[in-house]
Design a protein around this motif. Structure first.
Motif, PDB file in Angstrom:
ATOM      1  N   LEU A 125       9.618  44.026   8.497  1.00  0.00           N
ATOM      2  CA  LEU A 125       8.191  43.689   8.410  1.00  0.00           C
ATOM      3  C   LEU A 125       7.450  44.027   9.698  1.00  0.00           C
ATOM      4  N   LEU A 136       7.830  42.430  12.390  1.00  0.00           N
ATOM      5  CA  LEU A 136       7.621  41.202  13.173  1.00  0.00           C
ATOM      6  C   LEU A 136       8.440  41.255  14.453  1.00  0.00           C
ATOM      7  N   THR A 194      10.558  44.356  16.996  1.00  0.00           N
ATOM      8  CA  THR A 194      10.722  45.801  17.176  1.00  0.00           C
ATOM      9  C   THR A 194      12.194  46.133  17.366  1.00  0.00           C
ATOM     10  N   ARG A 246       3.863  52.072  14.433  1.00  0.00           N
ATOM     11  CA  ARG A 246       2.550  51.465  14.677  1.00  0.00           C
ATOM     12  C   ARG A 246       1.484  52.047  13.764  1.00  0.00           C
ATOM     13  N   ARG A 283       2.354  50.919   9.906  1.00  0.00           N
ATOM     14  CA  ARG A 283       2.666  49.523   9.640  1.00  0.00           C
ATOM     15  C   ARG A 283       1.668  48.823   8.720  1.00  0.00           C
ATOM     16  N   LEU A 284       0.389  48.898   9.052  1.00  0.00           N
ATOM     17  CA  LEU A 284      -0.597  48.153   8.251  1.00  0.00           C
ATOM     18  C   LEU A 284      -0.633  48.627   6.806  1.00  0.00           C
ATOM     19  N   LEU A 292       2.363  47.165   5.127  1.00  0.00           N
ATOM     20  CA  LEU A 292       2.231  45.717   4.906  1.00  0.00           C
ATOM     21  C   LEU A 292       1.345  45.427   3.702  1.00  0.00           C
TER      22      LEU A 292
END
Lengths: 244, 312
Positions: free
Chosen positions: B51, B53, B55, B70, B73-74, B77
């Motif tokens: 997730l 949360l 690294t 990076r 990721r969004l 998610l």
């Protein structure tokens, strides 16, 4: 994205215990200040201005920053509880937007607090028989104090984000505002974030302390705020989430 | 079959301790994947890595064909729902308000709230404060939060933890139905293999941060074929027959123990034994429970011997 965060943060405040602190805490300095004013009525000859010095002597020095600290600590406490960190960091949101949303919410509550403080000040003035309305300058000082509180809000949010304890950051705020008072007396107020709300509110002073220094004041506010946001960004992106 | 989760050499070190150590994980699309290991095996850490949360110290993660970094990721998610460690909620607010907050943050329309409440059977309690909920109800609310927005991947960490037997049963049924109900691929962890047996198709067994087995549950069950024990009237004759077939039996409590054999071969052998007058009176297959296999796998890891099955 920030709008979605803001809606969420506002919703978290519904029916929240923190509103009790909002209502009750400002009453103490108002009572203490008014009592002090009445005890020293012979020395205090500037009516509303004198009452203001007595109110802010307590409010700005001992209650304001800790109260902002309570607001900030409360908003993060909601996330420290349970495993909410896992939740808020696993939604498609830039973490700094979350921080910014908390900042805006605390700023809003702080602004409302200043309004409530003004009402208490006005009521106290009427109670001790001051004539007419308070000077408009007092309102300006309250608002300017809110501007001065911006870096304090950011710092308190940063502390409460990193420190799980509710009380520790609030105590830091208390220590900070006493320190801020000392820095002000030493003439270094613009170099201490906790001094800025005191300067803005013109705490315990009849005449404006910030005459000719508005720019320096704003620059200090901006610099400290940027610094604390940058640190928040660092901690939110470079560190693993550790929900307990 | 498209992979929803792929990890390559995934590592997470805390100081010198590797919580996750060279994990090559593969979760196929549309399945329920059981991630099983003892407490402290690295399950939660792996899920946190998936997730973002935490690294990774080394290795890579690809979710739904997109590398988790990076930049990605969004977006990832947005297609993922999760419940990690325990359900997250705001106790002073109602279930409805909690879901509104999460829906807002996920940018999911609020109309989706009724759907997820129905799936987890909390429609009637939607206006109650979550602080008054039982653990089972909170757990279900956590699942509802994860389901908001119809994610393609659900990551659920020990969702049956702390539930009573009825709650566990309900949660199992709920999870097993997820791919069908919501079209989601589910990655679910547990420290109990027996519990998983009833809801997963794929399993990954982890211990000390390493994957010991990964594959379909049926494949794991094949390893459960155990030795064969024979009870005969004339052990000497039986042994002669077995020796002639190239099998060396061992003796145990008056019975002959043979290694696992194919069914057809075993049937043939039984006939020969009877024909040669060994007097076959009992034939029993010592099945191993999945718990035994699990314990065997996790215990074998500390011993130098290669573990049974398709060890990875």
């Amino acid at each position: 994205m920030i709008k979605r965060c803001l809606v969420a943060e506002n919703q978290k405040l519904h029916g929240a215990a923190v509103w009790l602190a909002f209502l009750i805490v400002p009453i103490f300095p108002a009572v203490m200040g008014t009592f002090n004013y009445q005890q020293n009525i012979a020395l205090l000859q500037s009516a509303w201005y004198s009452l203001w010095t007595q109110h802010t002597l307590f409010y700005a020095t001992f209650f304001f920053a800790p109260l902002v600290g309570v607001y900030a600590a409360y908003l993060w406490r909601l996330e420290h509880f349970g495993h909410n960190w896992n939740l808020i960091m696993a939604v498609p949101i830039h973490p700094i937007d979350l921080f910014l949303a908390k900042f805006l919410v605390v700023f809003k509550v702080t602004l409302l607090t200043q309004g409530w403080v003004f009402l208490l000040f006005f009521a106290a003035g009427k109670l001790v028989g001051l004539p007419g309305l308070p000077p408009a300058e007092i309102v300006v000082w309250l608002l300017r104090g809110t501007v001065g509180s911006v870096p304090v809000i950011a710092l308190q949010l940063l502390l409460s984000m990193r420190i799980r304890s509710f009380a520790v950051p609030v105590l830091v705020a208390l220590g900070g505002s006493v320190g801020g008072l000392l820095m002000n007396s030493a003439g270094y107020g613009l170099y201490c974030p906790y001094s800025l709300p005191l300067l803005g509110m013109n705490a315990n002073a009849n005449s404006d302390k910030l005459t000719g220094e508005t720019f320096a004041f704003l620059a200090s506010v901006a610099a400290f705020t940027l610094l604390f946001f940058a640190l928040a960004q660092f901690f939110l992106t470079k560190r693993d989430v550790n929900a307990e | 079959m498209e992979a929803i989760v792929t990890t390559k050499g995934l590592c997470k070190a805390y100081g010198t301790h590797f919580a996750v150590d060279g994990l090559d994980m593969l979760v196929p699309q549309g399945c329920v994947y059981g991630f099983i290991g003892p407490n402290g095996a690295g399950k939660s850490t792996t899920m946190k890595l998936l997730l973002g949360l935490a690294t990774p110290s080394a290795g890579s993660i690809t979710l739904m064909g997109t590398p988790l970094d990076r930049k990605g990721r969004l977006g990832l998610l947005r297609q993922t729902g999760s419940l990690i460690e325990s359900p997250a909620c705001y106790a002073h607010l109602s279930a409805q308000a909690n879901l509104e907050i999460v829906a807002g943050l996920k940018d999911v329309p609020r109309t989706d709230i009724s759907r997820v409440l129905e799936i987890v059977h909390l429609e009637k309690d939607r206006n109650r404060k979550v602080g008054q909920f039982s653990l089972g109800m909170k757990q279900r609310l956590g699942i509802a939060q994860a389901l908001l927005g119809n994610p393609r991947l659900l990551i659920l960490d020990e969702p049956t933890n702390g539930l009573d037997p009825a709650g566990i049963q309900e949660m199992r049924a709920l999870i097993a139905a997820m791919p069908r109900l919501c079209g989601a691929t589910v990655l679910v962890s547990s420290h109990l293999l027996g519990e998983m047996e009833q809801m997963v198709e794929q399993v990954g067994i982890i211990n000390h941060g390493r994957l010991l087995f990964q594959g379909p549950l049926t494949q794991l069950q094949q390893h459960s074929r155990g030795n064969i024990s024979l009870r005969v009237l004339d052990a000497a004759k039986a042994e002669a027959v077995l020796q002639a077939s190239g099998i060396t039996p061992t003796h145990e409590k008056g019975e002959l123990i043979l290694p696992p054999l194919r069914d057809e071969y075993l049937a043939e052998l039984a006939r020969t034994l009877a024909d040669k007058g060994a007097g076959l009176v009992g034939l029993r297959i010592q099945t191993k429970s999945l718990e035994d296999i699990f314990l065997g796998l996790t215990a074998a890891q500390s011993a130098p011997a290669a573990p049974e099955g398709k060890a990875v």
